[in-house]
Design an enzyme around this catalytic site. Structure first.
Site, PDB file in Angstrom:
ATOM      1  CG  ASP A  97     -79.414 -20.060 -82.622  1.00  0.00           C
ATOM      2  OD1 ASP A  97     -79.921 -21.133 -82.235  1.00  0.00           O
ATOM      3  OD2 ASP A  97     -78.260 -19.979 -83.073  1.00  0.00           O
TER       4      ASP A  97
ATOM      5  CG  ASP B  22     -75.351 -25.849 -85.090  1.00  0.00           C
ATOM      6  OD1 ASP B  22     -76.021 -25.164 -85.890  1.00  0.00           O
ATOM      7  OD2 ASP B  22     -75.115 -25.491 -83.920  1.00  0.00           O
TER       8      ASP B  22
HETATM    9  C1  GLA Z   1     -75.980 -21.813 -82.896  1.00  0.00           C
HETATM   10  C2  GLA Z   1     -76.502 -22.052 -84.290  1.00  0.00           C
HETATM   11  C3  GLA Z   1     -75.395 -21.854 -85.290  1.00  0.00           C
HETATM   12  C4  GLA Z   1     -74.850 -20.449 -85.166  1.00  0.00           C
HETATM   13  C5  GLA Z   1     -74.424 -20.177 -83.739  1.00  0.00           C
HETATM   14  C6  GLA Z   1     -74.069 -18.732 -83.530  1.00  0.00           C
HETATM   15  O1  GLA Z   1     -75.055 -22.761 -82.535  1.00  0.00           O
HETATM   16  O2  GLA Z   1     -77.055 -23.326 -84.397  1.00  0.00           O
HETATM   17  O3  GLA Z   1     -75.831 -22.104 -86.599  1.00  0.00           O
HETATM   18  O4  GLA Z   1     -75.828 -19.531 -85.576  1.00  0.00           O
HETATM   19  O5  GLA Z   1     -75.423 -20.505 -82.800  1.00  0.00           O
HETATM   20  O6  GLA Z   1     -73.660 -18.473 -82.246  1.00  0.00           O
END
Ligand code: GLA
Length: 704
Positions: A441, A505
């Site tokens: 990420d 997301d």
């Molecule tokens: C980001 C990612 C999510 C999740 C969060 C965890 O927002 O896009 O899918 O993994 O971080 O903190």
């Protein structure tokens, strides 16, 4: 004199004129007949009230030759050599391509253009490299590829929105001046994504002359679409550099990111298919040939609430559902109870996991599944042991306060100690545990990204690639997902190091229809992380029935983003059904030719269609976004079928009474399936039933 250079692929030709001192692209499109009798440059009239000779529109667009637009290459050394004029010195032939070497002896700069026309995918791959031959440093402002376009290509389609709105399409017509899109977010960004179409106004997925572009870069980038007063059009693509960011010492070379350009005279689907084929054949590096495993990711199921006993129950239930890869998201490392702390401290939280990760991984493996884990290596929270020990490891500019994003700073990967620390942490984690997948990420933009006082977006991006490369070399069986607050780092630059993208997301199926439709116009469905979420979307609050959530995720790299322990008996059965449905068809979905089909007969309706190599079989999902435009749905034409053959059309999902819209009588074929000719299906179409808004209808076509 007719001086032309020519490259041909299966269906395309590229012609360059070398009549002027510098080569110009004079044609790039459908394959031309073999003849030297073409209109090379210099044949255009020179109009009244203009310079006395025509200025060639070269790949570097030299302003010094009298072109009144943004130059392709710009820079200076101590205020001088700011207007280079290049001339061709050598043409080098390489496999399927050409390298054009040009020089400016006054500015002591050399530039080379590499053009490769891929034989079977018909894509043009290009990059530019600039070398400084002077004793004095050359400060580069930008070094872009400049590509001429036919004068009728006046419409630009760009993509980008924001968090949870990736790949939002925007159409603009250029009748004067230029349209410039610069992404300054430090990552590829969700706002301005490096994907573009430019074509004859009104081009669609199935109609019109159109060019597609992707820039393989994960840092700042820029696109300039410009109309010259002569009526010529050009597009420039490249990295966006901050002042002083790139200084070339003597004999140093800057190489631009690659541009991957496609052409179609019948809409964007042809370009999408070439992109998919190229990526499958040339970019993806699979440790082994096998289907994409169905994923369960814990994030929206438990967030930071990690209890190993409960997670064991999630693992058992996941196995029951048919899941093949269990991914432990954020919250597993030392002190990470919310988003305010611990990034950088990549050690297991032994308070939460006193027995280590082994019990979880063992259970996952006992079920025949594999284990994946979330990390955000490039980041550090001020509240972390790492930051307390090394406050100087972050990207920042001395004398200024570095703003935080999601309560975190960005580590300076150009510092060897930083990259070594991250490699060592990840290497140990992967060596000590049977981890097969990292969700990598990256959750904030870069602001004043300074390394030793200099702008560092370029260096940071390259260093990220090197770190990923190092991890891949040490752990070749570990797959990596590129995630960045969802789809903030989706681009071809990072793809050689990763295996898929987290698309967004937003798991709201209706929003996903838009996001995924446009993702798949550039990238193949198997790279698209597509998880069905909970009934009520966590990011929009919208509620969708299970079948709609499942069918919208079905074509991608399928997964679940929910707490499987909380499912009801009927939800378990339904999810088992859709997981099995995906598994039964993923080979076709992840190797076939994808088309996006919209239908002017009902703008609220669209279809995704994937056809197998020999047109033997196809899957099509019809998606009714909002209520039908008219009371009777249109006949919906399909594409890419064999006109000579008949197909058996069967409904795989969507014909259940609870899923259909109000109808006194169904289309006759729905109950028993039907046999329809390929030509008919493409020219007339398939009669759809009345569908409910926010519903989907899946059919299979098998050649008879
Ligand atoms: C980001 C990612 C999510 C999740 C969060 C965890 O927002 O896009 O899918 O993994 O971080 O903190």
């Amino acid at each position: 004199m007719n001086d032309t250079l020519r490259l041909d692929s299966e269906n395309r030709s590229l012609l360059l004129s070398t009549r002027e001192a510098i080569p110009e692209i004079i044609y790039w499109g459908a394959k031309l007949a073999q003849s030297q009798a073409v209109h090379d440059s210099g044949q255009e009239p020179v109009p009244q009230a203009s310079l006395d000779q025509r200025a060639p529109l070269s790949l570097s667009v030299d302003a010094g030759r009298g072109l009144f637009c943004r130059p392709g290459i710009a820079g200076q050394r101590q205020g001088k050599d700011w207007s280079p004029v290049f001339s061709l010195t050598k043409v080098e032939t390489i496999a399927q391509g050409l390298v054009l070497h040009c020089e400016d002896p006054v500015a002591q700069l050399a530039v080379s253009y590499t053009l490769i026309l891929e034989a079977d995918t018909d894509l043009l791959r290009m990059w530019v490299a600039l070398t400084n031959h002077s004793e004095q440093d050359y400060e580069l402002q930008h070094c872009d590829l400049s590509l001429p376009l036919p004068s009728d290509c006046a419409e630009l389609e760009t993509f980008g929105g924001r968090w949870c709105q990736e790949f939002k399409p925007h159409r603009q017509r250029l009748d004067h001046g230029s349209i410039n899109l610069t992404s300054r977010y430090g990552r590829t960004s969700q706002q301005k994504q490096p994907f573009y179409f430019i074509g004859r106004p009104g081009f669609s997925e199935t109609q019109g002359r159109v060019y597609g572009f992707q820039l393989a870069w994960s840092g700042d980038h820029a696109m300039n679409f410009e109309l010259l007063d002569s009526g010529q059009r050009l597009v420039q693509l490249g990295e966006h550099l901050a002042s002083g960011e790139l200084v070339l010492k003597k004999q140093q070379t800057y190489q631009s990111p690659e541009v991957l350009m496609g052409y179609s005279d019948s809409g964007t689907n042809g370009i999408s298919q070439s992109y998919h084929q190229h990526i499958r054949q040339k970019i993806l590096h699979w440790p082994e040939a096998r289907p994409r495993p169905v994923i369960l990711n814990t994030w929206e199921g438990i967030y930071f609430d990690h209890d190993p006993d409960y997670i064991l129950r999630m693992i058992d239930r996941s196995a029951e559902l048919g899941v093949e890869r269990f991914v432990l998201d954020d919250g597993w490392f030392k002190g990470r109870n919310d988003e305010h702390s611990s990034l950088g401290d990549w050690y297991l939280d032994t308070q939460k996991y006193p027995q280590g990760l082994t019990p979880l991984i063992d259970r996952v493996n006992q079920h025949g599944m594999e284990f994946g884990i979330w990390m955000e290596p490039e980041m550090v929270n001020p509240d972390s042991d790492l930051f307390r020990a090394h406050p100087d490891w972050i990207l920042s500019l001395e004398g200024y306060e570095q703003p935080m994003g999601r309560y975190q700073y960005v580590l300076d990967l150009q510092q060897t100690a930083v990259s070594d620390y991250l490699f060592e942490r990840i290497d140990e984690l992967l060596t000590d545990n049977d981890i097969r997948y990292i969700k990598w990420d990256m959750n904030r933009e870069l602001v004043q990204p300074g390394h030793k006082g200099y702008a560092a977006n370029h260096g940071q991006t390259i260093s990220l690639y090197r770190l990923l490369e190092r991890i891949r070399a040490a752990h070749p069986r570990v797959e990596i997902e590129s995630c960045s607050s969802g789809g903030g780092r989706i681009d071809l630059g990072i793809l050689p190091y990763v295996h898929r993208y987290w698309t967004s997301d937003c798991n709201d199926a209706l929003e996903r229809v838009m996001i995924q439709s446009h993702f798949m116009r550039f990238l193949p469905p198997e790279l698209m992380g597509a998880h069905m979420g909970a009934p009520v979307s966590h990011t929009t609050g919208r509620q969708h029935q299970l079948s709609f959530r499942a069918l919208v995720a079905l074509f991608g790299h399928f997964g679940l983003e929910l707490d499987p322990v909380k499912l009801s008996e009927s939800e378990i059965k339904d999810i088992q059904y859709f997981v099995a449905l995906h598994k039964a068809h993923r080979e076709l979905l992840h190797s076939g030719r994808f088309s996006l089909l919209t239908n002017p007969g009902d703008p609220n309706l669209l279809a995704w269609q994937v056809v197998g190599g020999n047109r033997e079989q196809a899957l099509a999902v019809f998606i009714q976004k909002t209520i039908t435009q008219y009371s009777v749905p249109p006949l919906f034409p399909l594409t890419d079928l064999d006109p000579q053959r008949d197909y058996r059309v069967t409904v795989l999902h969507g014909a259940e009474p609870r899923e259909l819209g109000p109808m006194k009588q169904l289309p006759g074929w729905l109950s028993e399936g039907t046999r329809l000719n390929g030509d008919w299906l493409m020219r007339a179409g398939l009669q759809l039933p009345v569908m409910q808004p926010e519903s989907a209808f899946l059919v299979k076509l098998e050649a008879l």
